[in-house]
Structures are given as structure tokens and as C-alpha cells.
Write a protein that holds these residues in place. Structure first.
Motif, PDB file in Angstrom:
ATOM      1  N   ALA A 189      92.732  -8.588  82.172  1.00 14.50           N
ATOM      2  CA  ALA A 189      91.845  -9.747  82.210  1.00 14.50           C
ATOM      3  C   ALA A 189      92.622 -11.048  81.996  1.00 14.50           C
ATOM      4  N   CYS A 190      92.235 -12.085  82.752  1.00 13.87           N
ATOM      5  CA  CYS A 190      92.824 -13.412  82.558  1.00 13.87           C
ATOM      6  C   CYS A 190      91.828 -14.458  83.021  1.00 13.87           C
ATOM      7  N   ARG A 191      92.082 -15.730  82.729  1.00 15.19           N
ATOM      8  CA  ARG A 191      91.218 -16.826  83.147  1.00 15.19           C
ATOM      9  C   ARG A 191      92.038 -17.873  83.890  1.00 15.19           C
ATOM     10  N   TYR A 192      91.332 -18.608  84.748  1.00 14.89           N
ATOM     11  CA  TYR A 192      92.024 -19.661  85.485  1.00 14.89           C
ATOM     12  C   TYR A 192      92.516 -20.720  84.508  1.00 14.89           C
ATOM     13  N   THR A 193      93.833 -20.897  84.514  1.00 13.55           N
ATOM     14  CA  THR A 193      94.479 -21.904  83.667  1.00 13.55           C
ATOM     15  C   THR A 193      95.480 -22.659  84.526  1.00 13.55           C
ATOM     16  N   PRO A 194      95.213 -23.925  84.849  1.00 15.02           N
ATOM     17  CA  PRO A 194      96.131 -24.687  85.699  1.00 15.02           C
ATOM     18  C   PRO A 194      97.538 -24.720  85.114  1.00 15.02           C
ATOM     19  N   ASP A 195      98.521 -24.502  85.976  1.00 19.01           N
ATOM     20  CA  ASP A 195      99.926 -24.484  85.584  1.00 19.01           C
ATOM     21  C   ASP A 195     100.679 -25.485  86.452  1.00 19.01           C
ATOM     22  N   GLU A 196     101.088 -26.590  85.852  1.00 19.20           N
ATOM     23  CA  GLU A 196     101.785 -27.634  86.601  1.00 19.20           C
ATOM     24  C   GLU A 196     103.142 -27.164  87.114  1.00 19.20           C
ATOM     25  N   ASN A 197     103.638 -26.055  86.585  1.00 21.32           N
ATOM     26  CA  ASN A 197     104.928 -25.506  87.026  1.00 21.32           C
ATOM     27  C   ASN A 197     104.739 -24.348  88.008  1.00 21.32           C
TER      28      ASN A 197
END
Length: 355
Positions: A323-331
Motif C-alpha cells: 500500500a502507498c499514497r500519491y505523494t508528489p516527488d520533485e526529484n
């Protein structure tokens, strides 16, 4: 009380049909067709031998909460001018009881122009219900009388209706087999489904005639968001119907199912490598792009598009049982994709370009 009501309704039908016979009115109820289920009579008359369908053009426009259908028939009457009683059938289903079914039927809209003249409805009939509190289904008939002149006749029909509801799904049905009451086969039949981004048509719950998701017809043509099927000398009984099921709206605020339902629609977390366009052929370019974006969201792509960012904001994923959630990653980089994700993205991009 219920038995007496049924007997009265049955007697009304018998009187109506007997009156038609005395008046010398032909009975022909086709795609445009007479009305029989349970104890109430609705039957199709297959004795019409003079009139044939030379050309039928069916256009289906699915929208979020309702659908619209237009049908254009070109008939040829090889006999003398005659008045015929027509019935146009619309299938319905409700899994929430009589109130929902009655509300659905009250929103049906029907109109017809025949040889350039607007035709008035004479009656409307509802087929008998099942004796169940839920899971009601039947056919609703729009009945008119029209005069077929000798030679070519043009009929144009338009109707709107809410989707039927069966179980967890909303569905669309269009009856083709009742057109078997006309003389010969349908010489030319074109069926167009005008999909837009308001609805998501299930890739695992559709049927156009004898073709379904396991046997996509070779005569299918795709232009933008229009999916066209063409048939020559089409046998209505063999084609039977057009049917499809809807998934939740692609940009709906209700995101409980989305595309993550392995029992029905496209399922991003199955990690399946798609290699056949028939699996997702009814989706639009924009919907296919949304599927691609799921893979990017899983890996944290920082969407610049505000609509997409809001859509994926906080959304949960099940990636290979993790399980995971959408987390914006600038990299973010595309190096984060695994081999299966890369293969699916490549296939979906190629399919989108073909459309």
C-alpha cells in the motif's frame, strides 16, 4: 386485489388488440416493433412482407447520467400504401425497487419524424413487472401509427433515458432483434458509439451484436472518440442487441472504485502487460492518458495540471500488494518505473497515438 387488477389489465390488452383487428390496422413492432411478458400481451408481428429496412443508422451518445440515441431508417415499401402501428421498445432494469424504476421511466423522452412529419405518440406500454420487491426489469414501448407510402420512406427517431441499474453496474441496452418483423434482412446497418470523457465503458462488459470483448469485430473503425461498426445484410435475430456497462466516471468525486476493480474495468494494480487493443478499445484518448498518469502518480510524478493534481491528491494505491499514497516527488525520474510499468506505459502510448 392484485389478481383483479391484473385481470383488468389483461382484458384491456385483449380489447385493444381486438379493436385493432376490427379496424384493419396492421401490427408491426420492430427495433422500431407488439408488446408480451407475463400476463400482459406485447407480441411482435412477423407477417409484414412488403416493407424492408434498406438502411439503418444508429448513433449512441453515452453521458454521465443519461444516454441519447438517434436512429435513422430508410424503408422500402414494395406494396400499396398502408397504415401500420409501430412500437419502439426500450429495455430497463432496476435493482432498487419500483420507485427507482418509475422514476427512471418518467424521464424517458421519445420523438419521431416520419417522411418529414412529426408523429404523435398514441400510447405507451410498460411490460409486466416481476413479482419481486427489487430486481425489476422489463420493456417500455412507445406506440405510434404511421402511413408507409409506396417506395422509399424515411423515419428519424430520437430518445433519451437514464441508464438501467443491475447490481452494482449502470448499463445500456438497445434491442436489434425486434427488427426481424420487417421483410428480409437489414441491407445496411451502421452503429456508432460516440464516447466522451464523462463515462468509462467497461472493457469487460460490452456487446455489439454477436461481437463482444472476446471477439472484437474486424469491421470496427475508430475516429477520435467515435467507434463505428458496419454490417451488410444484417440478420436482426443474430445481432440481437447492443449492450455495454459503465464504470465510475473518470474524474468523478466518488473515487471508491476508480479503475481498480479486477472484476470489471481496467485495473492498474494488476500489473498486466497489455498487448491487445481489444482489451481497452472503447476508451477515449483522454481516458487512456489518465491510465498512463496512474503509473506516474504511483511513482510520485509532480503533476503541473491542477485538475490531475487534485484528482490524485491523497489517492491510495496497492502496488504489488504494498500500500502507498500519491505523494508528489520533485526529484521524480522515469528510472523509478519497473519493467512491467514501462511495458504498459509504452503500449498505452502507442494505442493512444493510433486513436
Amino acid at each position: 386485489m392484485r389478481t383483479m387488477r391484473r385481470q383488468k389489465n389483461k382484458m384491456k390488452k385483449i380489447i385493444l388488440i381486438f379493436t385493432m383487428i376490427l379496424a384493419g390496422v396492421s401490427l408491426a413492432f420492430a427495433n422500431d416493433s407488439v408488446i408480451t411478458e407475463g400476463s400482459e400481451s406485447v407480441a411482435v408481428n412477423y407477417d409484414e412482407h412488403d416493407i424492408s429496412i434498406e438502411d439503418e443508422k444508429l448513433d449512441i451518445y453515452p453521458h454521465k447520467d443519461f444516454y441519447r440515441v438517434t436512429v435513422r431508417y430508410e424503408y422500402f415499401n414494395g406494396g400499396a400504401e398502408k397504415k401500420i402501428r409501430l412500437g419502439f421498445p426500450v429495455k430497463y432494469a432496476s435493482s432498487a425497487g419500483k420507485d427507482e424504476k418509475n422514476s427512471m421511466i418518467s424521464n424517458f423522452k421519445f420523438s419521431q419524424v416520419f417522411n418529414g412529419e412529426k408523429i404523435n405518440l398514441k400510447e405507451e406500454y410498460d411490460s409486466v413487472e416481476k413479482d419481486k420487491p427489487y430486481d425489476l426489469s422489463g420493456t417500455y414501448w412507445f406506440v405510434r401509427e404511421v402511413t408507409f407510402r409506396h417506395g422509399k420512406n424515411i423515419s428519424e427517431i430520437e430518445y433519451e433515458a437514464p441508464y438501467s441499474r443491475g447490481g452494482w453496474y449502470h448499463r445500456f441496452d438497445y434491442i436489434i432483434n425486434t427488427a426481424a418483423c420487417w421483410n428480409n434482412k437489414i441491407k445496411s446497418l451502421e452503429i456508432k458509439i460516440h464516447n466522451d470523457n464523462e463515462v468509462l465503458i467497461s472493457s469487460r462488459g460490452w456487446r455489439v451484436g454477436t461481437y463482444d470483448c472476446d471477439n472484437c469485430s474486424k469491421n470496427l473503425k475508430v475516429s477520435d472518440n467515435v467507434f463505428s461498426f458496419t454490417f451488410t445484410n444484417a440478420d436482426p435475430k443474430k445481432l440481437n442487441e447492443v449492450y455495454f456497462r459503465l464504470e465510475p466516471n473518470s474524474y468523478s468525486s466518488d473515487r471508491s472504485i476508480l479503475f481498480d476493480d479486477p472484476a470489471s474495468g481496467w485495473c492498474y494494480n494488476m500489473y498486466k502487460v497489455y498487448n491487445d487493443k481489444d482489451e481497452i478499445w472503447l476508451y477515449t484518448k483522454e481516458q487512456i492518458q489518465l491510465f498512463i498518469n496512474y503509473f506516474y502518480a504511483i511513482r510520485g510524478y509532480p503533476f503541473k495540471n491542477q485538475k490531475l493534481r487534485e484528482y490524485f491528491d491523497g489517492m491510495g494505491f496497492d502496488v504489488l500488494n504494498e500500500a502507498c499514497r500519491y505523494t508528489p516527488d520533485e526529484n521524480f525520474t522515469e528510472q523509478k518505473f519497473n519493467d512491467v510499468e514501462k511495458a504498459n506505459i509504452e503500449f498505452l502510448r502507442k494505442l493512444k497515438n493510433k486513436l
